[in-house]
Design an enzyme around this catalytic site. Structure first.
Site, PDB file in Angstrom:
ATOM      1  N   SER A   1       0.692  -1.309  -0.174  1.00 44.58           N
ATOM      2  CA  SER A   1       0.122  -0.164   0.081  1.00 44.58           C
ATOM      3  C   SER A   1       0.995   1.398   0.199  1.00 44.58           C
ATOM      4  CB  SER A   1      -0.368   0.128   0.851  1.00 44.58           C
ATOM      5  OG  SER A   1      -1.383  -0.928   1.789  1.00 44.58           O
TER       6      SER A   1
ATOM      7  N   LYS B   1      -6.446   2.207  -2.639  1.00 44.42           N
ATOM      8  CA  LYS B   1      -6.197   1.121  -1.311  1.00 44.42           C
ATOM      9  C   LYS B   1      -5.769   2.063  -0.482  1.00 44.42           C
ATOM     10  CE  LYS B   1      -4.988  -1.657   0.980  1.00 44.42           C
ATOM     11  NZ  LYS B   1      -5.903  -2.416   2.390  1.00 44.42           N
TER      12      LYS B   1
ATOM     13  N   LYS C   1      -0.402   5.068   8.135  1.00 45.59           N
ATOM     14  CA  LYS C   1      -0.091   5.045   6.953  1.00 45.59           C
ATOM     15  C   LYS C   1      -1.105   5.453   6.117  1.00 45.59           C
ATOM     16  CE  LYS C   1       1.582   1.815   4.987  1.00 45.59           C
ATOM     17  NZ  LYS C   1       1.181   1.188   3.840  1.00 45.59           N
TER      18      LYS C   1
HETATM   19  P1  NAD Z   1       4.651  -6.793   7.283  1.00 46.53           P
HETATM   20  O1  NAD Z   1       5.164  -5.289   8.482  1.00 46.53           O
HETATM   21  O2  NAD Z   1       4.471  -7.605   8.234  1.00 46.53           O
HETATM   22  O3  NAD Z   1       5.226  -7.530   6.586  1.00 46.53           O
HETATM   23  C1  NAD Z   1       6.730  -6.469   6.085  1.00 46.53           C
HETATM   24  C2  NAD Z   1       7.891  -7.081   5.530  1.00 46.53           C
HETATM   25  O4  NAD Z   1       8.347  -6.158   4.722  1.00 46.53           O
HETATM   26  C3  NAD Z   1       8.481  -7.539   6.852  1.00 46.53           C
HETATM   27  O5  NAD Z   1       8.357  -9.213   6.736  1.00 46.53           O
HETATM   28  C4  NAD Z   1       9.657  -6.580   7.029  1.00 46.53           C
HETATM   29  O6  NAD Z   1      10.761  -6.852   7.775  1.00 46.53           O
HETATM   30  C5  NAD Z   1      10.152  -6.644   5.479  1.00 46.53           C
HETATM   31  N1  NAD Z   1      10.876  -5.385   5.109  1.00 46.53           N
HETATM   32  C6  NAD Z   1      10.385  -4.197   5.683  1.00 46.53           C
HETATM   33  N2  NAD Z   1      11.581  -3.384   5.405  1.00 46.53           N
HETATM   34  C7  NAD Z   1      12.491  -3.715   4.287  1.00 46.53           C
HETATM   35  C8  NAD Z   1      13.267  -3.905   3.335  1.00 46.53           C
HETATM   36  N3  NAD Z   1      14.299  -2.702   3.302  1.00 46.53           N
HETATM   37  N4  NAD Z   1      13.567  -4.925   2.450  1.00 46.53           N
HETATM   38  C9  NAD Z   1      13.898  -5.748   2.612  1.00 46.53           C
HETATM   39  N5  NAD Z   1      12.944  -5.954   3.454  1.00 46.53           N
HETATM   40  C10 NAD Z   1      12.261  -5.193   4.890  1.00 46.53           C
HETATM   41  O7  NAD Z   1       3.241  -6.006   6.875  1.00 46.53           O
HETATM   42  P2  NAD Z   1       1.971  -6.407   5.950  1.00 46.53           P
HETATM   43  O8  NAD Z   1       1.087  -6.557   7.038  1.00 46.53           O
HETATM   44  O9  NAD Z   1       3.027  -7.597   5.510  1.00 46.53           O
HETATM   45  O10 NAD Z   1       1.889  -5.535   5.091  1.00 46.53           O
HETATM   46  C11 NAD Z   1       2.766  -5.141   3.823  1.00 46.53           C
HETATM   47  C12 NAD Z   1       2.083  -3.985   2.697  1.00 46.53           C
HETATM   48  O11 NAD Z   1       0.721  -5.271   2.440  1.00 46.53           O
HETATM   49  C13 NAD Z   1       1.635  -3.019   3.721  1.00 46.53           C
HETATM   50  O12 NAD Z   1       2.304  -2.361   3.173  1.00 46.53           O
HETATM   51  C14 NAD Z   1       0.661  -2.638   3.764  1.00 46.53           C
HETATM   52  O13 NAD Z   1      -0.237  -1.524   4.694  1.00 46.53           O
HETATM   53  C15 NAD Z   1      -0.407  -3.486   3.413  1.00 46.53           C
HETATM   54  N6  NAD Z   1      -2.007  -4.493   3.331  1.00 46.53           N
HETATM   55  C16 NAD Z   1      -1.107  -5.097   4.571  1.00 46.53           C
HETATM   56  C17 NAD Z   1      -2.016  -5.887   5.033  1.00 46.53           C
HETATM   57  C18 NAD Z   1      -2.594  -6.350   6.448  1.00 46.53           C
HETATM   58  O14 NAD Z   1      -3.655  -6.758   6.634  1.00 46.53           O
HETATM   59  N7  NAD Z   1      -1.965  -6.821   7.200  1.00 46.53           N
HETATM   60  C19 NAD Z   1      -3.956  -5.996   4.255  1.00 46.53           C
HETATM   61  C20 NAD Z   1      -3.441  -5.386   2.782  1.00 46.53           C
HETATM   62  C21 NAD Z   1      -2.265  -4.349   2.348  1.00 46.53           C
END
Ligand code: NAD
Length: 300
Positions: free
Chosen positions: A102, A177, A246
């Site tokens: 997102s 989104k 965010k």
């Molecule tokens: P999360 O924090 O669980 O996962 C993010 C991952 O990215 C982590 O494993 C982290 O170690 C990795 N990461 C961070 N910085 C990094 C870097 N520089 N290099 C490599 N890896 C890196 O987040 P999430 O819940 O999986 O969400 C991911 C995206 O999807 C976000 O943009 C969030 O807003 C969106 N989203 C989340 C949900 C939900 O229900 N969790 C639903 C829809 C959308």
């Protein structure tokens, strides 16, 4: 590209990990990376673990980003300022980047122009549905980009989601989104306030949720979050409060970019920003209900 594209997948968090599993199940070859090595353990033996992001780029026809925000996506692709150690250092002209995070739409458009200058296409394809639908492979996916690029991504998107909506040019998926999550966050906060008021008036919270769900106050949170995570004080929905805050800031930036007055969004963002400051971004987003309870004590 002939046959199935080779996929590089960066970001194996709450959403990325089950999405990568579904791509493996659908028969795609994966190279994976995450800043937290602990996140890679579950895929060992089934996906390639390249030594660097540039190596991941070299091994990929399509690179999927499922990272916290667009700034991190840019860093992973382009490398840290002045360095050449990102995915792009290894990616061949003709490759495609699919940003399923997102991210903020204005930044996505700028990134798309930079990638295009290197012969790499960008498609934004953020998702909705949470961890449950990421696991089931039934996410809603909103997809922005050139029609031909979106078509190239279809077999990949079909392995991850059920409802796939082309939304228009690059950045439109990310705008959609952020706006969706504004509506979702406002609905959750409104329901949490209502349940709190009702409880203090003497209503039973579980009965209130049943009545909301049979009435016009029903929303995704009343149906899928209150009895599951909030009333039992579990707060384990798997979506960070900081990520939701965010998304709200992105929605407000999008409103400002289009010069649209959004007084309700402004009030909603103030609430979520304060909750993030007090509970920390790593708290679950359902803890907005717990935050609202803390305001009672503050007011006394
Ligand atoms: P999360 O924090 O669980 O996962 C993010 C991952 O990215 C982590 O494993 C982290 O170690 C990795 N990461 C961070 N910085 C990094 C870097 N520089 N290099 C490599 N890896 C890196 O987040 P999430 O819940 O999986 O969400 C991911 C995206 O999807 C976000 O943009 C969030 O807003 C969106 N989203 C989340 C949900 C939900 O229900 N969790 C639903 C829809 C959308």
């Amino acid at each position: 590209m002939t046959g199935k594209p080779r996929i590089g997948f960066v970001g194996l968090g709450n959403m990325g990990a089950p999405m990568a599993e579904n791509l493996l199940k659908a028969g795609f070859a994966l190279a994976v990376a995450d800043a937290d090595p602990g996140r890679l353990a579950g895929l060992g033996g089934r996906a390639v673990l390249p030594a660097s992001l540039a190596e991941l780029g070299r091994l990929s026809d399509v690179v999927i980003a499922m990272l916290p925000d667009g700034k991190i996506v840019r860093k992973v692709l382009c490398g840290a300022q002045g360095s050449n150690d990102g995915v792009l250092a290894g990616l061949a002209a003709g490759a495609l980047v699919l940003d399923m995070s997102s991210s903020a739409p204005v930044g996505t458009r700028a990134l798309g122009a930079e990638l295009a200058a290197r012969g790499v296409a960008l498609v934004d394809a953020p998702v909705s549905g949470g961890v449950r639908r990421a696991v089931d492979g039934t996410l809603a996916i909103m997809v922005g980009g050139a029609a031909a690029d979106i078509e190239r991504c279809r077999p990949i998107l079909a392995a991850l989601g059920r409802d796939i909506f082309p939304t228009g040019p690059l950045g439109s998926g990310h705008a959609m989104k952020a706006l969706n999550n504004y509506v979702s966050a406002a609905g959750l906060a409104a329901a949490a306030e209502a349940v709190l008021v009702g409880r203090r008036f003497g209503l039973d919270p579980a009965t209130m949720v049943d009545i909301l769900n049979a009435s016009t106050g029903r929303n995704n949170s009343t149906e899928n979050k209150f009895k599951q995570f909030i009333l039992p004080k579990r707060y384990t929905a798997g979506f960070g409060l900081g990520l939701m805050a965010k998304d709200l800031r992105t929605a407000l930036e999008t409103a400002e970019a289009t010069e649209t007055p959004t007084p309700l969004a402004a009030a909603c963002i103030a609430l979520w920003n304060d909750a993030e400051a007090k509970l920390g971004g790593a708290a679950d987003h359902t803890e907005i209900a717990r935050y609202l309870e803390t305001l009672i004590e503050e007011g006394q």
